[in-house]
Design an enzyme around this catalytic site. Structure first.
Site, short mmCIF file in Angstrom:
data_model
loop_
_atom_site.label_atom_id
_atom_site.label_comp_id
_atom_site.label_asym_id
_atom_site.label_seq_id
_atom_site.Cartn_x
_atom_site.Cartn_y
_atom_site.Cartn_z
N CYS A 58 18.37 29.43 23.57
CA CYS A 58 17.39 28.98 24.55
C CYS A 58 18.07 28.48 25.82
O CYS A 58 18.97 27.64 25.75
CB CYS A 58 16.54 27.87 23.93
SG CYS A 58 15.43 27.10 25.11
N ASP A 73 -26.99 71.36 43.63
CA ASP A 73 -25.72 72.08 43.69
C ASP A 73 -25.91 73.49 43.14
O ASP A 73 -25.36 74.46 43.66
CB ASP A 73 -24.67 71.36 42.83
CG ASP A 73 -24.26 70.04 43.44
OD1 ASP A 73 -24.61 69.79 44.61
OD2 ASP A 73 -23.58 69.26 42.74
N ARG A 87 0.68 67.59 62.01
CA ARG A 87 1.23 66.90 63.17
C ARG A 87 2.68 67.33 63.45
O ARG A 87 3.07 67.50 64.58
CB ARG A 87 1.20 65.39 62.94
CG ARG A 87 1.76 64.58 64.09
CD ARG A 87 2.23 63.21 63.65
NE ARG A 87 1.13 62.40 63.14
CZ ARG A 87 0.40 61.58 63.90
NH1 ARG A 87 0.64 61.48 65.17
NH2 ARG A 87 -0.57 60.88 63.37
N CYS A 103 12.00 21.57 21.93
CA CYS A 103 12.70 22.11 23.11
C CYS A 103 12.22 21.41 24.38
O CYS A 103 11.03 21.24 24.60
CB CYS A 103 12.46 23.61 23.21
SG CYS A 103 13.12 24.33 24.71
N CYS A 127 11.83 30.09 21.41
CA CYS A 127 12.88 29.12 21.14
C CYS A 127 12.57 28.50 19.77
O CYS A 127 11.43 28.11 19.50
CB CYS A 127 12.88 28.04 22.22
SG CYS A 127 13.92 26.63 21.80
N CYS A 141 17.46 24.46 25.92
CA CYS A 141 17.98 23.50 24.95
C CYS A 141 19.14 24.06 24.12
O CYS A 141 19.77 23.32 23.37
CB CYS A 141 16.87 23.03 24.02
SG CYS A 141 16.34 24.30 22.85
N LYS A 194 -8.63 53.13 59.48
CA LYS A 194 -7.40 53.91 59.50
C LYS A 194 -7.22 54.51 58.11
O LYS A 194 -6.84 53.83 57.17
CB LYS A 194 -6.22 53.03 59.87
CG LYS A 194 -4.96 53.84 60.10
CD LYS A 194 -3.86 52.98 60.69
CE LYS A 194 -2.66 53.85 61.04
NZ LYS A 194 -2.19 54.67 59.91
ZN LIG Z 1 14.60 25.60 23.69
#
Ligand SMILES: [Zn+2]
Length: 682
Positions: free
Chosen positions: A427, A34, A137, A450, A445, A430, A116
């Site tokens: 929650c 370069d 275009r 749960c 929770c 629950c 493409k």
């Molecule tokens: Zn729960």
């Protein structure tokens, strides 16, 4: 230097610079550095400033020049720039082939396919070999004159290249190129139009966006926008600063007979062209389409499919145009990996560790071959970051097989009726209070029992035990019926409890119970996974199993003991320790054992080389270098590539290099292969 000499030198410099441009931008090779090329350009610039009368518009020094425009001039395309019809599937592609055959009256046609490129289509006009105009275009009939900007793009030649003798011979041989065309190639006289795509390589796109962001400027959403935005700059110096590239895909009629011939000509004239090839059958095109789809990520620029056209240009032109699209060409697009949709609701899903994860329920949309109805939102932080609300129109992205996620909110689509998403206070499964974790990102929770957590834990355990034939729905039903309250209950299920339930006959009930009973033997690492210990996934479970060898020694380990295992940090160590100290968990393990679960002992991999650094040199006979490295690391040791005072051992095979001398010089202990192997097996 006389004036005449200067003129000749300038001409020579221009030719040589053009030659190296061709090597670099078209053939992807380089003969000089370069720096050397820059030096030639510099000399040219110097000479031109001394003799401005010799400056020509095609000089490489004139790529960036001229003044900023007030506005772009309109340009009428001599030959309309048409668009291409899209197809998204093989049947659609085959329908196109059928139409081509029908309208052309041919039983078989050859195709030419090419990538493409996701960029901006432009037309380049050369007169007597010189680039005189570049245009966008536009609407196909009228575009904008972007000549000054196009000139700044090095992969666009300012003058066409004259093919050499060897290339002319090749054209004659391969394509039976007509004599008139060959003559034109020698003189490059008249008007030649080339069309192609201006685009930006992926890595440059990322780099440029990063630097724009740093400067606090607007970044670009995609490379096509960037390419289009860069080329439509009134000031060419801005365009010149953008890493734009060009690839050709069309050569206006010069008497070539096929697209393959056109592509060969384009390269000889000095253009990099879209990657492509001839194909003789639908199957060849399909294979190319699939291959490109797989390699897509590795291609250094964005492509969104294949352009397939009739290779024979007479047939192509005879097929004509329907509306704005030629009949003889089609774009076979990859399945889109992005789509817009509307967030209809957000549900909070409770995982096996109790963590609440927001999941967006979206209006069903088709992405990359599947209908998507859910998208993950990860956590409350992500919701804040995106600024997403219920009712928002969003962009969904699916990459690979990953669950689709929301990547952008189209805030301009808002009506004002969107609802803020809030973390539930109780929650959703629950009703117990939801608490925020210390890291302030996660919510969990507070109910240790749960329902949702139970379900997920049981499901997770079933997967760890590799039990087939039981999924989330079934587990949920069994919990509701009181058949399952913990993962151990899986092993207590009776045939008569299940048979007769909806979806279960006697046979399938028997089958499920037999399946569960056959999976009572489990590896220690899998068993640890089945326990759903926070922060312990399969990999960590495996590490713990290999380090401790039995459930008993893991449960007795102190936090410090646990941290001695490879890659186990304090957070994981504390979590494991806490788990085994909990009486409920101790009871659970006890119950597993009572149900006859057999935990296979796992061989302990001791970390006998903990903290020791090894350097390998020379060839080892019994094991490969890769295996040696892996074993050292498995035993807790490190492998380094250079010998220093910190090195503990240098392992010397046959034909050792300079590392051996260095070891002796520094007095580092040297091990023969035999000594090394015995150290590994200690
Ligand atoms: Zn729960």
């Amino acid at each position: 230097m006389t004036k005449d000499q200067a003129k000749k030198r300038i001409q020579k410099l221009k030719e040589v610079i053009a030659y190296h441009r061709y090597l670099y931008h078209v053939l992807d090779t380089q003969e000089i550095s370069d720096a050397a090329l820059d030096s030639l350009k510099h000399e040219l610039k110097q000479l031109e400033s001394e003799y401005p009368e010799f400056i020509t518009p095609d000089s490489p020094t004139q790529r960036v020049g001229g003044v900023a425009l007030e506005k772009f001039q309109k340009v009428k395309h001599k030959e309309r720039m048409l668009s291409i019809e899209d197809v998204f599937s093989q049947p659609e592609f085959e329908q196109w082939v059928d139409r081509v055959k029908k309208y052309s009256g041919k039983k078989s046609v050859d195709f030419y396919y090419m990538t493409k490129i996701d960029g901006l289509a432009v037309s380049l006009i050369f007169e007597n070999g010189f680039l005189i105009r570049a245009a966008t275009r536009g609407d196909g009939r009228v575009g904008e004159d972007i000549t000054l900007n196009a000139k700044t793009i090095e992969s666009i030649p300012l003058t066409l290249r004259t093919p050499n003798e060897r290339e002319i011979k090749q054209l004659k041989k391969e394509f039976a190129t007509s004599p008139t065309l060959l003559t034109q190639l020698e003189t490059l006289s008249g008007r030649i139009e080339v069309r192609g795509e201006i685009y930006i390589p992926k890595k440059d796109f990322d780099k440029l966006n990063a630097s724009l962001k740093k400067k606090g400027e607007k970044t670009f959403a995609n490379p096509r926008n960037l390419a289009a935005g860069s080329i439509r700059q009134l000031d060419p110096t801005i365009t010149a600063s953008r890493p734009l590239k060009f690839r050709a895909w069309h050569l206006a009629d010069m008497g070539q007979k096929t697209q393959a011939e056109a592509m060969a000509l384009l390269q000889m004239l000095g253009f990099k062209s879209a990657e492509g090839s001839q194909a003789g059958s639908i199957n060849d095109v399909r294979l190319a389409f699939e291959r490109m789809g797989r390699q897509r990520e590795k291609i250094p620029y964005w492509i969104d499919g294949l352009v397939v056209r009739v290779d024979n240009l007479k047939v192509f032109y005879d097929l004509g145009v329907v509306g704005k699209t030629p009949r003889g060409i089609v774009a076979w697009k990859f399945a889109p990996e992005e789509a817009t949709t509307v967030v209809e609701d957000v549900q909070w899903f409770v995982g096996r560790t109790g963590k609440l994860t927001p999941v967006a329920l979206v209006k069903p949309t088709f992405i990359a071959g599947t209908t998507v109805t859910h998208a993950t939102l990860h956590n409350a932080d992500e919701i804040r970051r995106l600024g997403v609300k219920i009712g928002d129109t969003v962009i969904l992205t699916k990459a690979g097989d990953i669950i689709p996620k929301i990547t952008e909110v189209l805030k301009k689509m808002r009506t004002g009726n969107e609802k803020t998403i809030r973390v539930p206070q109780s929650c959703p499964m629950c009703g117990a209070p939801v608490i925020q974790k210390k890291n302030a990102v996660d919510y969990i929770c507070s109910n240790k029992n749960c329902f949702s957590m139970e379900r997920e834990k049981i499901l997770y355990a079933a997967r760890a035990f590799e039990i087939d034939g039981i999924g989330s729905r079934t587990i949920e039903r069994f919990i509701q019926l009181g058949l399952l309250t913990s993962p151990v209950d899986l092993f207590r299920l009776q045939i008569d409890q299940i048979s007769g339930l909806e979806g279960f006959g006697e046979v399938s009930g028997k089958k499920l119970v037999a399946e569960i009973q056959s999976k009572k033997k489990i590896r220690l690492s899998k068993f640890l996974t089945a326990l759903s210990i926070e922060h312990v996934g399969e990999t960590t479970a495996d590490t713990l199993a290999r380090h401790f060898g039995s459930i008993k020694s893991i449960s007795n380990a102190s936090i410090q003991d646990l941290q001695e295992a490879q890659d186990i940090g304090e957070v994981v160590a504390r979590s494991v320790h806490r788990y085994f100290k909990d009486e409920d968990h101790q009871k659970l393990i006890e119950e597993y054992l009572q149900e006859g679960i057999e935990i296979a002992k796992q061989a302990i991999t001791k970390r006998t080389l903990q903290g020791l650094t090894f350097v390998l040199t020379g060839t080892l006979e019994k094991i490969t270098r890769g295996q040696a490295k892996e074993q050292i690391r498995n035993l807790g040791g490190n492998v380094s590539s250079s010998v220093s005072k910190k090195t503990n051992f240098v392992v010397v095979g046959s034909d050792p290099g300079s590392k051996y001398d260095k070891a002796k010089e520094l007095g580092v202990k040297v091990l023969s292969e035999k000594e090394f192997l015995s150290k590994l097996s200690q």
